[in-house]
Design an enzyme around this catalytic site. Structure first.
Site, mmCIF file in Angstrom:
data_model
loop_
_atom_site.group_PDB
_atom_site.id
_atom_site.type_symbol
_atom_site.label_atom_id
_atom_site.label_comp_id
_atom_site.label_asym_id
_atom_site.label_seq_id
_atom_site.Cartn_x
_atom_site.Cartn_y
_atom_site.Cartn_z
ATOM 1 N N ARG A 1 1.234 16.057 13.431
ATOM 2 C CA ARG A 1 0.721 15.490 12.190
ATOM 3 C C ARG A 1 0.494 16.559 11.123
ATOM 4 N NH1 ARG A 1 -4.739 12.716 13.587
ATOM 5 N NH2 ARG A 1 -3.599 11.415 15.040
ATOM 6 N N LYS B 1 -11.295 7.234 20.146
ATOM 7 C CA LYS B 1 -12.511 6.614 20.655
ATOM 8 C C LYS B 1 -13.492 6.282 19.523
ATOM 9 C CE LYS B 1 -14.530 9.416 23.452
ATOM 10 N NZ LYS B 1 -15.996 9.620 23.394
ATOM 11 N N ARG C 1 -8.875 21.213 25.756
ATOM 12 C CA ARG C 1 -9.884 20.152 25.637
ATOM 13 C C ARG C 1 -9.544 18.968 26.541
ATOM 14 N NH1 ARG C 1 -10.582 18.193 20.054
ATOM 15 N NH2 ARG C 1 -8.480 18.949 19.665
ATOM 16 N N ARG D 1 -3.356 20.917 10.279
ATOM 17 C CA ARG D 1 -4.763 21.180 10.618
ATOM 18 C C ARG D 1 -4.863 22.329 11.615
ATOM 19 N NH1 ARG D 1 -7.687 15.941 12.646
ATOM 20 N NH2 ARG D 1 -8.596 17.471 14.052
ATOM 21 N N ARG E 1 -21.480 12.103 31.402
ATOM 22 C CA ARG E 1 -20.343 12.975 31.616
ATOM 23 C C ARG E 1 -20.247 13.438 33.067
ATOM 24 N NH1 ARG E 1 -18.072 14.860 26.768
ATOM 25 N NH2 ARG E 1 -19.556 15.009 25.082
#
Ligand SMILES: [Zn+2]
Length: 214
Positions: free
Chosen positions: A126, A13, A171, A160, A87
């Protein structure tokens, strides 16, 4: 043109918003940025924000709406991208009222759709070389020799920490819980435009352009 950009964490986004800022001279209104900026601005609203934050209280919808109002009354450039607000349905109603009061309208709500499993795979797969920064992916771009960087030969692959699957799924769940009522709300108003958010950046970019111009 004023739009809302909806999309789960990791959908890209921010990248797409920056592109709209660059190509259409739009202004990105992210709640976090507005609060930080207001706190240092010394305006009427800024003092209220600084006060609330100093007392450790939550910033109310009224405050966020007040900050957006300040922006709407300023330079409009190519229009606004609402990012991270609304939201909830109450916030969506408040934003609609505010826009009407300012003589503005909402032109589109762009939902970047992603398949959860594909998103999880894309993000958790990744990793980068700790030496040269080359980016790899366990399925789409693995290194030729396990653990050894193709580019520089170092054996220092870094994953990460926040890329682990469980936290990403949590999330994503939060996003769908909070956001799905908004998708229905804007669909009912005829403002919802859904694009496939899983392609290459340029593909998603042209899908969004098509949704806005079509
Ligand atoms: Zn390397």
């Amino acid at each position: 043109m004023n739009i809302i950009l909806l999309g789960p964490p990791g959908a890209g986004k921010g990248t797409q918003a920056r592109n709209l800022v660059d190509t259409r001279d739009m202004i990105q209104l992210s709640t976090g940025d507005m609060l930080r900026e207001a706190k240092d601005s010394g305006t009427e609203m800024g003092k209220i924000v600084a006060d609330v934050m100093a007392r450790g209280e939550l910033v109310t919808d009224e405050i966020v709406i007040g900050l957006i109002r300040e922006k709407l009354e300023g330079d409009k450039q190519g229009g606004f991208i609402f990012d991270g607000f609304p939201r909830t349905l109450a916030q969506a109603d408040a934003l609609a009222t505010l826009l009407a009061e300012c003589g503005e309208s909402l032109d589109a709500v762009v939902e970047m759709q992603v398949d959860d499993d594909a998103l999880v795979d894309r993000i958790t797969g990744r990793y980068t070389c700790g030496n040269c920064g080359e980016v790899y992916h366990k399925t789409t771009k693995p290194e030729a020799v396990d653990g050894t960087c193709d580019k520089c030969g170092a054996q220092d692959m870094k994953h990460r920490a926040d890329d682990n699957e469980e936290s990403l799924r949590t999330r994503l769940m939060e996003y769908y819980k909070k956001t799905s009522p908004l998708i229905g709300y804007y669909y009912a108003k005829g403002q919802l435009k859904s694009v496939d958010g899983l392609g290459e950046i340029a593909e998603v970019q042209s899908a969004i352009a098509g949704a806005l111009d079509g």
